[in-house]
Design a protein around this motif. Structure first.
Motif, short mmCIF file in Angstrom:
data_model
loop_
_atom_site.label_atom_id
_atom_site.label_comp_id
_atom_site.label_asym_id
_atom_site.label_seq_id
_atom_site.Cartn_x
_atom_site.Cartn_y
_atom_site.Cartn_z
N GLY A 247 0.82 -1.21 0.00
CA GLY A 247 0.00 0.00 0.00
C GLY A 247 0.85 1.26 0.00
N GLU A 277 -7.90 -0.54 0.22
CA GLU A 277 -6.68 0.25 0.05
C GLU A 277 -6.97 1.55 -0.68
N ASP A 334 -4.82 -2.86 -7.03
CA ASP A 334 -4.28 -3.27 -5.72
C ASP A 334 -3.98 -4.75 -5.64
#
Ligand SMILES: Nc1ncnc2c1ncn2[C@@H]1O[C@H](COP(=O)(O)OP(=O)(O)OP(=O)(O)O)[C@@H](O)[C@H]1O
Ligand SMILES: [Mg+2]
Length: 465
Positions: A247, A277, A334
């Motif tokens: 992240g 995220e 992500d």
């Protein structure tokens, strides 16, 4: 150079000729080498002796006291102490390097070791510029890097080729861990950095922002230099176990893009199948997709944009230059495995895989790039790996996973991602196409407060919408 030609009787009376240095020559060479290796200390002693003599004559018997005071001042003031001690330290490093090379059998004629041309102190240790001996290649030193590190009793040794001179390498000798401190994000560059909310941006600023896309500051490298991530014409893969800090790499990159977003040069399309995220900073993104069907639509739209641009650019330009009318599209994903491995509907899975493969194989030149994170470099992701010119591996649970992400041999060349402690999120190794040496880095940590702030700015200014 004296050579002794010896003629001796071999087995069955045959005469053998051997060409080798005589014993006195070997001893003389060793003595000269010793003196040369200790030349800095010898020069220091000689200087001290001369100083004592001169000061003794001038100060009527108080020579030692005068010299002691001068030395104390030299070593007491940081401005003079650092260069003086650094000069002697460089001599010690050179000796230690030579010893390690001999132990690792990286020697040439008469046990000569690859000479050190310069020694530069960096926050983690020192960087040596080393000239290779005839017959050596950078890979020889790279293969021996662990042996060199063990002999030099340092944390690690990494060897980086010099693209301008194949006979020269840069050797980073690491004494201390510098990446154990939290990295705060760098100030955002350019005038737009100070006025993310909008405001007029001149042509020169736009050109600067476009250039900046080739070197986004996203963290620091082990040698203390900024970690510069190129994004124009490059896809980036970030792999790491859960909690490894993927992240922070994604958010450092997105944050570094915000001045260009504010100027209209970049649009970020976010894909957040885990909803944990990127959704948090939704305001930053021109588009955000979380459901699998929406993700498939987003990727299809990216492919369509890419094809339109490719048609226009074909025969006119080889690389897309971002403009407010046609910005760089950065698709941030992500969890890539959510698109390739975990989707159960076969038709949807095929659609996602096809769009991703097309983007990764053809998107770079027309200005549609992918930054993807992945937890587990499993076989569904693996075929895509080579389409990412920049790969980052954060903490991994098994040594074998490192080579799966970075390519075979990367772990042997120093990318020990499986040894990164769980307490160092954001630390990893980056490999860029064309350079075989992994570089240890730590991503800057973008706080939730800053993400919220950026999202508010993006919402207000409507970046890309
Ligand atoms: N660069 C960093 N510096 C300091 N702390 C960090 C950094 N990156 C992440 N962290 C901390 O580590 C924790 C885990 O990070 P993050 O959520 O980014 O991991 P991840 O790799 O995305 O994990 P997952 O695969 O489970 O999503 C975060 O809560 C954060 O506090
Ligand atoms: Mg994550």
């Amino acid at each position: 150079m004296v050579r002794v030609l010896r003629i001796r009787s071999g087995a069955r009376g045959r005469m053998l000729l051997s060409l080798r240095p005589s014993v006195p020559e070997v001893l003389a060479r060793l003595a000269v080498r010793r003196v040369w290796q200790w030349r800095r200390e010898l020069t220091g002693l000689a200087g001290l002796w001369v100083a004592l003599r001169v000061a003794g004559r001038l100060s009527d018997g108080h020579g030692p006291l005068v010299v002691a005071v001068v030395c104390a001042v030299l070593l007491g003031v940081p401005r003079t102490r650092r260069p003086v001690l650094g000069w002697f330290h460089a001599g010690r490093v050179r000796r230690s390097w030579a010893r390690a090379c001999r132990a690792a059998e990286l020697v040439g004629w008469m046990a000569r070791t690859p000479p050190v041309r310069s020694v530069r102190a960096v926050s983690a240790g020192v960087v040596l510029t080393v000239r290779l001996l005839p017959g050596q290649e950078p890979e020889d030193l790279r293969r021996a890097s662990e042996r060199l590190a063990a002999t030099m009793r340092v944390r690690s040794v990494s060897v980086v080729s010099d693209p301008a001179d194949v006979g020269r390498v840069r050797v980073l000798v690491v004494y201390r861990e510098t990446l154990d401190r939290l990295v705060t994000p760098a100030p955002l560059p350019g005038p737009a950095g100070g006025s993310l909310g909008g405001g007029p941006v001149g042509a020169a600023d736009l050109a600067g922002l476009v250039g900046g896309l080739d070197r986004l500051v996203v963290g620091v490298r082990e040698d203390g230099d900024p970690w510069l991530l190129p994004l124009r014409g490059v896809h980036v893969l970030v792999a790491g176990a859960t909690g490894a800090g993927k992240g922070s790499v994604l958010w450092s990159t997105i944050r570094a893009l915000t001045p260009a977003m504010a100027a209209g040069l970049v649009r970020v399309w976010a894909v957040d199948p885990k909803r944990m995220e990127l959704s948090f900073g939704a305001g930053v993104f021109a588009r955000l997709a979380v459901d699998v069907e929406d993700i498939a639509d987003l990727l299809d739209d990216a492919v369509e944009q890419m094809r339109g641009r490719a048609d226009r650019l074909s025969g006119v330009d080889r690389t897309h230059v971002p403009t407010p009318a046609e910005p760089l599209i950065v698709v941030v994903i992500d969890e890539i495995a959510s698109l390739t491995a975990y989707v159960t509907d076969p038709a949807l899975k095929r659609r996602l895989a096809a769009a991703l493969a097309v983007l990764l194989s053809q998107g770079r030149a027309p200005g549609v790039v992918v930054v993807g994170a992945v937890q587990d470099p499993r076989k569904e992701v693996l075929p895509l790996r080579d389409l990412f010119p920049v790969r980052v591996v954060l903490r991994m649970t098994e040594p074998g996973q490192v080579d799966l992400v970075l390519g075979s041999g990367a772990r042997d060349r120093g990318a020990h991602a499986d040894l990164i402690p769980a307490g160092l999120p954001g630390v990893g190794y980056v490999l860029t196409d064309g350079d075989p040496t992994p570089v240890k880095v730590r991503a800057a940590f973008v706080t939730d407060t800053e993400i919220r702030h950026l999202a508010d700015l993006g919402d207000l200014a409507g970046w890309g919408r």
